[in-house]
Design a protein around this motif. Structure first.
Motif, PDB file in Angstrom:
ATOM      1  N   TYR A  49       0.831  -1.200   0.000  1.00  0.00           N
ATOM      2  CA  TYR A  49       0.000   0.000   0.000  1.00  0.00           C
ATOM      3  C   TYR A  49       0.867   1.251   0.000  1.00  0.00           C
ATOM      4  CZ  TYR A  49      -3.555   3.378   1.393  1.00  0.00           C
ATOM      5  OH  TYR A  49      -4.393   4.458   1.453  1.00  0.00           O
ATOM      6  N   TYR A  50       1.859   1.296   0.871  1.00  0.00           N
ATOM      7  CA  TYR A  50       2.704   2.471   0.951  1.00  0.00           C
ATOM      8  C   TYR A  50       3.759   2.504  -0.142  1.00  0.00           C
ATOM      9  CZ  TYR A  50       0.331   3.546   5.251  1.00  0.00           C
ATOM     10  OH  TYR A  50      -0.637   3.850   6.167  1.00  0.00           O
ATOM     11  N   LEU A  51       4.030   1.388  -0.784  1.00  0.00           N
ATOM     12  CA  LEU A  51       4.962   1.361  -1.909  1.00  0.00           C
ATOM     13  C   LEU A  51       4.292   1.795  -3.206  1.00  0.00           C
ATOM     14  CD1 LEU A  51       7.838   0.422  -2.885  1.00  0.00           C
ATOM     15  CD2 LEU A  51       6.727  -1.719  -3.490  1.00  0.00           C
ATOM     16  N   SER A  52       2.995   1.582  -3.332  1.00  0.00           N
ATOM     17  CA  SER A  52       2.327   1.838  -4.604  1.00  0.00           C
ATOM     18  C   SER A  52       2.253   3.327  -4.958  1.00  0.00           C
ATOM     19  CB  SER A  52       0.933   1.224  -4.614  1.00  0.00           C
ATOM     20  OG  SER A  52       0.113   1.821  -3.654  1.00  0.00           O
ATOM     21  N   LYS A  53       2.180   4.209  -3.989  1.00  0.00           N
ATOM     22  CA  LYS A  53       2.112   5.639  -4.301  1.00  0.00           C
ATOM     23  C   LYS A  53       3.411   6.152  -4.924  1.00  0.00           C
ATOM     24  CE  LYS A  53      -0.520   8.748  -2.538  1.00  0.00           C
ATOM     25  NZ  LYS A  53      -1.296   9.501  -1.617  1.00  0.00           N
ATOM     26  N   PRO A  54       4.595   5.870  -4.366  1.00  0.00           N
ATOM     27  CA  PRO A  54       5.817   6.315  -5.046  1.00  0.00           C
ATOM     28  C   PRO A  54       6.032   5.634  -6.399  1.00  0.00           C
ATOM     29  CG  PRO A  54       6.331   5.634  -2.802  1.00  0.00           C
ATOM     30  CD  PRO A  54       4.898   5.337  -3.037  1.00  0.00           C
ATOM     31  N   VAL A  55       5.594   4.397  -6.519  1.00  0.00           N
ATOM     32  CA  VAL A  55       5.729   3.709  -7.806  1.00  0.00           C
ATOM     33  C   VAL A  55       4.851   4.390  -8.850  1.00  0.00           C
ATOM     34  CG1 VAL A  55       5.234   1.542  -9.011  1.00  0.00           C
ATOM     35  CG2 VAL A  55       6.458   1.508  -6.851  1.00  0.00           C
ATOM     36  N   ASN A  56       3.623   4.744  -8.499  1.00  0.00           N
ATOM     37  CA  ASN A  56       2.746   5.454  -9.431  1.00  0.00           C
ATOM     38  C   ASN A  56       3.316   6.817  -9.807  1.00  0.00           C
ATOM     39  OD1 ASN A  56       0.768   3.542  -9.743  1.00  0.00           O
ATOM     40  ND2 ASN A  56      -0.429   4.285  -8.006  1.00  0.00           N
ATOM     41  N   ARG A  57       3.824   7.543  -8.834  1.00  0.00           N
ATOM     42  CA  ARG A  57       4.435   8.847  -9.123  1.00  0.00           C
ATOM     43  C   ARG A  57       5.647   8.686 -10.033  1.00  0.00           C
ATOM     44  NH1 ARG A  57       4.569  11.359  -3.186  1.00  0.00           N
ATOM     45  NH2 ARG A  57       2.364  11.803  -2.981  1.00  0.00           N
ATOM     46  N   GLY A  58       6.475   7.694  -9.742  1.00  0.00           N
ATOM     47  CA  GLY A  58       7.650   7.455 -10.581  1.00  0.00           C
ATOM     48  C   GLY A  58       7.273   7.078 -12.003  1.00  0.00           C
ATOM     49  N   PHE A  59       6.257   6.248 -12.148  1.00  0.00           N
ATOM     50  CA  PHE A  59       5.814   5.868 -13.488  1.00  0.00           C
ATOM     51  C   PHE A  59       5.265   7.076 -14.236  1.00  0.00           C
ATOM     52  CE2 PHE A  59       2.584   4.388 -16.472  1.00  0.00           C
ATOM     53  CZ  PHE A  59       3.378   3.588 -17.289  1.00  0.00           C
ATOM     54  N   ASN A  60       4.466   7.901 -13.567  1.00  0.00           N
ATOM     55  CA  ASN A  60       3.918   9.081 -14.222  1.00  0.00           C
ATOM     56  C   ASN A  60       4.999  10.091 -14.583  1.00  0.00           C
ATOM     57  OD1 ASN A  60       1.308   8.124 -14.163  1.00  0.00           O
ATOM     58  ND2 ASN A  60       0.858   9.069 -12.197  1.00  0.00           N
ATOM     59  N   TRP A  61       6.073  10.153 -13.812  1.00  0.00           N
ATOM     60  CA  TRP A  61       7.184  11.031 -14.129  1.00  0.00           C
ATOM     61  C   TRP A  61       8.031  10.458 -15.259  1.00  0.00           C
ATOM     62  CZ3 TRP A  61      12.520  10.419 -13.846  1.00  0.00           C
ATOM     63  CH2 TRP A  61      13.275  11.580 -13.997  1.00  0.00           C
ATOM     64  N   LEU A  62       8.256   9.155 -15.245  1.00  0.00           N
ATOM     65  CA  LEU A  62       9.149   8.504 -16.200  1.00  0.00           C
ATOM     66  C   LEU A  62       8.486   8.253 -17.556  1.00  0.00           C
ATOM     67  CD1 LEU A  62      11.994   7.288 -16.267  1.00  0.00           C
ATOM     68  CD2 LEU A  62      10.993   5.103 -15.619  1.00  0.00           C
ATOM     69  N   HIS A  63       7.203   8.057 -17.582  1.00  0.00           N
ATOM     70  CA  HIS A  63       6.481   7.680 -18.808  1.00  0.00           C
ATOM     71  C   HIS A  63       6.699   8.647 -19.972  1.00  0.00           C
ATOM     72  CE1 HIS A  63       2.910   7.288 -21.414  1.00  0.00           C
ATOM     73  NE2 HIS A  63       3.169   6.001 -21.274  1.00  0.00           N
ATOM     74  N   PRO A  64       6.490   9.972 -19.818  1.00  0.00           N
ATOM     75  CA  PRO A  64       6.708  10.855 -20.962  1.00  0.00           C
ATOM     76  C   PRO A  64       8.163  10.913 -21.399  1.00  0.00           C
ATOM     77  CG  PRO A  64       5.773  12.070 -19.108  1.00  0.00           C
ATOM     78  CD  PRO A  64       5.935  10.665 -18.686  1.00  0.00           C
ATOM     79  N   ARG A  65       9.085  10.756 -20.476  1.00  0.00           N
ATOM     80  CA  ARG A  65      10.499  10.787 -20.820  1.00  0.00           C
ATOM     81  C   ARG A  65      10.907   9.555 -21.618  1.00  0.00           C
ATOM     82  NH1 ARG A  65       9.121  13.540 -16.707  1.00  0.00           N
ATOM     83  NH2 ARG A  65      10.182  15.413 -16.025  1.00  0.00           N
ATOM     84  N   VAL A  66      10.360   8.410 -21.258  1.00  0.00           N
ATOM     85  CA  VAL A  66      10.658   7.190 -22.010  1.00  0.00           C
ATOM     86  C   VAL A  66      10.057   7.280 -23.404  1.00  0.00           C
ATOM     87  CG1 VAL A  66      10.160   4.719 -22.132  1.00  0.00           C
ATOM     88  CG2 VAL A  66      10.940   5.719 -19.994  1.00  0.00           C
ATOM     89  N   CYS A  67       8.845   7.773 -23.500  1.00  0.00           N
ATOM     90  CA  CYS A  67       8.193   7.896 -24.814  1.00  0.00           C
ATOM     91  C   CYS A  67       8.905   8.900 -25.702  1.00  0.00           C
ATOM     92  CB  CYS A  67       6.727   8.284 -24.645  1.00  0.00           C
ATOM     93  SG  CYS A  67       5.722   6.907 -24.086  1.00  0.00           S
ATOM     94  N   ALA A  68       9.534   9.908 -25.120  1.00  0.00           N
ATOM     95  CA  ALA A  68      10.281  10.876 -25.924  1.00  0.00           C
ATOM     96  C   ALA A  68      11.557  10.263 -26.496  1.00  0.00           C
ATOM     97  CB  ALA A  68      10.624  12.098 -25.077  1.00  0.00           C
ATOM     98  N   MET A  69      12.127   9.275 -25.822  1.00  0.00           N
ATOM     99  CA  MET A  69      13.369   8.656 -26.280  1.00  0.00           C
ATOM    100  C   MET A  69      13.146   7.454 -27.194  1.00  0.00           C
ATOM    101  SD  MET A  69      15.842   8.918 -22.929  1.00  0.00           S
ATOM    102  CE  MET A  69      15.149   7.479 -22.227  1.00  0.00           C
ATOM    103  N   VAL A  70      11.930   6.959 -27.269  1.00  0.00           N
ATOM    104  CA  VAL A  70      11.642   5.773 -28.080  1.00  0.00           C
ATOM    105  C   VAL A  70      11.684   6.152 -29.557  1.00  0.00           C
ATOM    106  CG1 VAL A  70       9.834   4.102 -28.649  1.00  0.00           C
ATOM    107  CG2 VAL A  70      10.283   4.685 -26.280  1.00  0.00           C
TER     108      VAL A  70
END
Length: 167
Positions: A49-70
């Motif tokens: 439960y407490y791990l899922s919030k930072p994981v979601n934030r990290g994914f939302n932060w990382l997602h556009p950056r990964v898509c820009a490099m693909v």
């Protein structure tokens, strides 16, 4: 004995419903099995439960950056993945998956996740869904702990009523 209990705690933190019968089959005493299952279920829920919030934030932060490099050729293959965060100008189209999620959330909602997590869903998936959709609710952790303890009582009652089914 300690290795068996540690194994039960780890298993209960992931797949809760199978753990108590498994503990009885491998020969752990009943009181230690119940304590290990409860510790694993509650500890696993709190961890995920407490791990899922930072994981979601990290994914939302990382997602556009990964898509820009693909590369462009890969973007064509995974178009729906990379177009997720772009603003949409046309009307929203609901897929089968989106309709299912909305139907489950509106039909069963908060209490459905609370009750189904230890039995039907796994502890990590239930913790993720609870944090994602109902993270702002005040007592969700308390309700989930009560659900985990309640299902332990139901499972132990079933084991006592029908011992030949489990052994």
């Amino acid at each position: 004995m300690i290795i068996k209990l540690l194994h039960i705690v780890i298993l209960a933190s992931v797949k809760y419903i199978l753990t108590l019968p498994y503990a009885m089959i491998i020969g752990v005493e009943y009181k230690y099995a119940i304590l290990a299952v409860l510790a694993g279920g509650i500890g696993g829920f709190l961890f995920f439960y407490y791990l899922s919030k930072p994981v979601n934030r990290g994914f939302n932060w990382l997602h556009p950056r990964v898509c820009a490099m693909v590369p462009y050729s890969m973007k064509l293959r995974f178009k729906s993945f990379c177009d997720r965060h772009k603003p949409k100008k046309k009307r929203r189209h609901f897929s089968r998956k989106n309709r299912f999620i909305v139907r489950v959330k509106t039909s069963y909602g908060f209490w459905g996740i609370i009750i189904a997590t230890p039995v039907i869903l796994t502890i990590p998936i239930g913790a993720f869904l609870a944090n994602k959709y109902y993270g702002k609710r005040k007592h969700i952790v308390k309700y989930m702990i009560v659900s985990i303890v309640g299902w332990a009582g139901v499972l132990s009652g079933l084991i006592h009523l029908f011992p030949k089914v489990f052994f």
